[in-house]
Write an enzyme that holds these catalytic residues in place. Structure first.
Site, PDB file in Angstrom:
ATOM      1  N   GLY A 232     -27.078  14.307   3.242  1.00 32.83           N
ATOM      2  CA  GLY A 232     -28.105  14.572   4.570  1.00 32.83           C
ATOM      3  C   GLY A 232     -28.629  16.054   4.579  1.00 32.83           C
ATOM      4  O   GLY A 232     -29.657  16.293   4.964  1.00 32.83           O
TER       5      GLY A 232
ATOM      6  N   GLY B  87       0.770  -1.244   0.033  1.00 34.47           N
ATOM      7  CA  GLY B  87      -0.080   0.040  -0.051  1.00 34.47           C
ATOM      8  C   GLY B  87       0.961   1.290  -0.031  1.00 34.47           C
ATOM      9  O   GLY B  87       0.265   2.254  -0.221  1.00 34.47           O
TER      10      GLY B  87
ATOM     11  N   LYS C 237     -29.044  24.853  10.401  1.00 31.86           N
ATOM     12  CA  LYS C 237     -28.833  23.528  10.689  1.00 31.86           C
ATOM     13  C   LYS C 237     -27.944  23.433  12.070  1.00 31.86           C
ATOM     14  O   LYS C 237     -27.062  24.051  12.140  1.00 31.86           O
ATOM     15  CB  LYS C 237     -28.518  22.737   9.549  1.00 31.86           C
ATOM     16  CG  LYS C 237     -26.913  22.700   9.251  1.00 31.86           C
ATOM     17  CD  LYS C 237     -26.427  21.750   8.290  1.00 31.86           C
ATOM     18  CE  LYS C 237     -24.989  21.757   8.174  1.00 31.86           C
ATOM     19  NZ  LYS C 237     -24.413  21.148   6.940  1.00 31.86           N
TER      20      LYS C 237
END
Ligand code: R5P
Length: 306
Positions: free
Chosen positions: A229, A40, A194
């Site tokens: 969302g 990786g 929000k």
């Protein structure tokens, strides 16, 4: 732009955008081998003579954020070690930008750490688009050119010829962005308030709304759509308040989790985003329109070199 003095490299994150950018500049991408070792780790090899050049690296630090960020840093380090005079990172989407302050004790300032990585690997300038918070500019002790895709989005919205349009900021932090879009379009604005839950950082709840939206076409503008969302919560309150049509605009299509389900709802007429982040065929959904920011970035690269 002389080909001897300027080199343009692409990381692995968004080769398609990189190709479009160099095409607009009238050049081709410089040679770079970027592969992963079996464990990786990145294996990077700059296959160009870059001594004394101005080198550009195009790489959004989108998903996989950590891989893309480290690849960018390693390319920069390779260029620096080969004597590149200036190294400009073209980062259409700046990952970690949403973590630019400590919301509670015990948290890092991840955007600052990302900025330090970039600078310490030899990058001498950053060009980015609609970064989540302008605070990030202060995290760099090198020049940062902050571009905006709002005019590109505004052009698309204008073409829709919406009836009784109103630009909506999906949160209080986005009011300036909404005002700017509304300025280009000469539309009024409304604001939704929000809050984000501490426990579930992906979850938001709408608290209040300010502005006249009843019977209108709402254009919600955000910098990022991640799970969708925020948009869904906004659409609910806007529909309740009598909005007839909803168009969603955002610069960065992060598109993770339930985004498809959230954005593909019938209550959303159109979603317009840019290509700062690649959106594969499988990730697309109905009513999605992607506007290219290749010219915006190509122009920035050209003027950075002059
Ligand atoms: C946050 O403040 C950003 O501006 C976006 O509103 C947020 O990243 C969107 O996330 P999601 O799509 O998951 O609600």
């Amino acid at each position: 732009m002389s080909s001897n003095t300027v080199k343009i490299f692409s990381g692995s994150a968004h080769p398609d955008l990189s190709r479009q950018i160099v095409k607009k500049i009238g050049r081709s991408l410089s040679n770079l081998e970027s592969t992963l070792f079996p464990d990786g780790e990145w294996s990077i090899w700059v296959d160009e003579y870059v001594n004394n050049t101005q080198s550009f690296i195009i790489q959004p630090t989108s998903q996989p954020v950590n891989d893309n960020l480290i690849e960018l840093c390693l390319i920069a380090d390779a260029l620096r070690r080969e004597g590149a005079r200036r190294i400009t990172a073209v980062i259409p989407y700046f990952g970690y930008a949403r973590q630019e302050r400590r919301v509670r004790s015990g948290e890092p300032i991840s955007a600052k750490v990302a900025a330090d990585f970039l600078v310490s690997s030899g990058i001498t300038k950053v060009i980015t688009v609609d970064v989540h918070s302008e605070t990030i500019g202060g995290f760099f002790n090198i020049p940062l050119l902050h571009l905006s895709a709002l005019e590109l989005l505004a052009d698309r919205v204008k073409n829709l010829r919406l009836k009784d349009p109103v630009v909506v900021s999906p949160d209080v932090g986005g009011v300036r962005r909404a005002r700017n879009l509304a300025y280009y379009l000469n539309y009024p604005i409304a604001v939704v308030e929000k809050r984000r839950f501490f426990e579930e950082r992906d979850k938001t709840e709408v608290l209040a709304m300010g502005g006249e939206v009843s019977g209108k076409s709402a254009i919600i503008i955000d910098d990022i759509i991640s799970t969708g969302g925020t948009i869904v919560e906004n659409v609910k309150i806007l529909k309740k308040a009598g909005v007839k049509k909803v168009v969603v605009c955002a610069t960065h299509p992060v598109f993770v989790g339930n985004y498809k389900e959230n954005l593909g709802q019938d209550t959303i007429d159109k979603v317009i985003v840019t290509d700062t982040i690649p959106v594969s065929k499988e990730k697309k959904f109905k009513n999605l329109e992607i506007v290219s920011c290749a010219k915006l970035l190509a122009d920035a690269v050209i003027s950075d070199h002059l």
